[in-house]
Design an enzyme around this catalytic site. Sequence first.
Site, PDB file in Angstrom:
ATOM      1  N   GLU A  86       0.810  -1.216   0.000  1.00  0.00           N
ATOM      2  CA  GLU A  86       0.000   0.000   0.000  1.00  0.00           C
ATOM      3  C   GLU A  86       0.845   1.270   0.000  1.00  0.00           C
ATOM      4  O   GLU A  86       0.469   2.275  -0.628  1.00  0.00           O
ATOM      5  CB  GLU A  86      -0.943  -0.005   1.206  1.00  0.00           C
ATOM      6  CG  GLU A  86      -2.120  -0.946   1.090  1.00  0.00           C
ATOM      7  CD  GLU A  86      -1.772  -2.392   1.426  1.00  0.00           C
ATOM      8  OE1 GLU A  86      -2.651  -3.264   1.288  1.00  0.00           O
ATOM      9  OE2 GLU A  86      -0.605  -2.638   1.832  1.00  0.00           O
ATOM     10  N   HIS A 101     -10.075  -5.320   9.885  1.00  0.00           N
ATOM     11  CA  HIS A 101     -10.712  -5.167   8.573  1.00  0.00           C
ATOM     12  C   HIS A 101     -12.078  -4.482   8.687  1.00  0.00           C
ATOM     13  O   HIS A 101     -12.898  -4.596   7.777  1.00  0.00           O
ATOM     14  CB  HIS A 101     -10.898  -6.527   7.895  1.00  0.00           C
ATOM     15  CG  HIS A 101      -9.627  -7.237   7.557  1.00  0.00           C
ATOM     16  ND1 HIS A 101      -8.872  -7.884   8.513  1.00  0.00           N
ATOM     17  CD2 HIS A 101      -8.974  -7.397   6.385  1.00  0.00           C
ATOM     18  CE1 HIS A 101      -7.809  -8.421   7.938  1.00  0.00           C
ATOM     19  NE2 HIS A 101      -7.844  -8.127   6.639  1.00  0.00           N
TER      20      HIS A 101
END
Length: 335
Positions: free
Chosen positions: A71, A140
């Site tokens: 990322e 998450h």
Amino acid sequence: MMFTPRLELFDMAELRYAHAINRALAECMEEDSTVFVFGEDVADAGGPFGVTRGLASRFGEDRIRDTPISEATMANAAVGAALTGLRPVLEIMFMDFMTLTMDAVVNQAAKARYMFGGQTSVPMVVRTPHGGGINAGPQHSQCLEAWFAHIPGLKVLCPSNPADAYGLLKSAITDPDPVIFVENKALYAMKGEVPEEAASIEIGKALQVRKGEDLSIVTYGATVHTVKRAAEILADSGIEADVLDLRSIQPWDESAVLASLRKTHRLLIVHEAVEAFGVGAEIAARMGDIGFDELDAPISRLGAPFVPVPFAPSLEQQYQPGADDIVAAARNLCA
């Protein structure tokens, strides 16, 4: 939670939330050759929730690009691409993983226009899903939008329905500055009307989703629908709530919230994110400053407790503010 968007539905008025995003991406890519999409598994797989499915075969691998699981690298690449004339749309698989993009987004993208005296801009969008509802656990399921709303130079959007997802994403992609586009993963399958000739939606404008005279409830994202259910319960007992969907968290529609407060004289702010130091705290503080004379009761906030998001379905359900919690908070304000 994997599903396949049926792209042939684009000529119809009703779309799923995921399809509306897909349509906005496709139209922006058709209109502007500098727009491209990249991220983990966004090409053939269409991302973890199938939102970008079908775009790779339509636009080719140069404009729909799969990336390694990195990322930080992806975010820095987006900043560089935006600075050199492209309009990248980066997908970060879960908002929790935005933690790995912070230097590029917070220290570079958000500050470039200021540091270069307005001579350059960073027209990039970071799309990322947040929130619970699918029992994905504490790494998450977080709602981290308040982090980014705190940074000058960033815009933060969080649409609650397919039409707003479509219209706000089109505005985000054409915006000259970096935008964090937050999608609640529990909404991807939601259906709603998106006219064939739907237009872009101005960033920074709230939407009144219900009219009332007894108290104002301000919210955004998936919580809008929980608030609407609560408002129906309240109406059965004679309490009419004025419900505002912020849609845009940074900038937020201060004038719309103040106008609602002037009408109802009571304010409740609800969001799925942790209540402490959240979006609701900023709104409450600001309305306490400029709307103090309008208040007939203290401003109230309702959000998640100050603990990580539980994995167990029963615990996650208790963790998220529900309609009954909102009803209780509203009744307490109106007592």
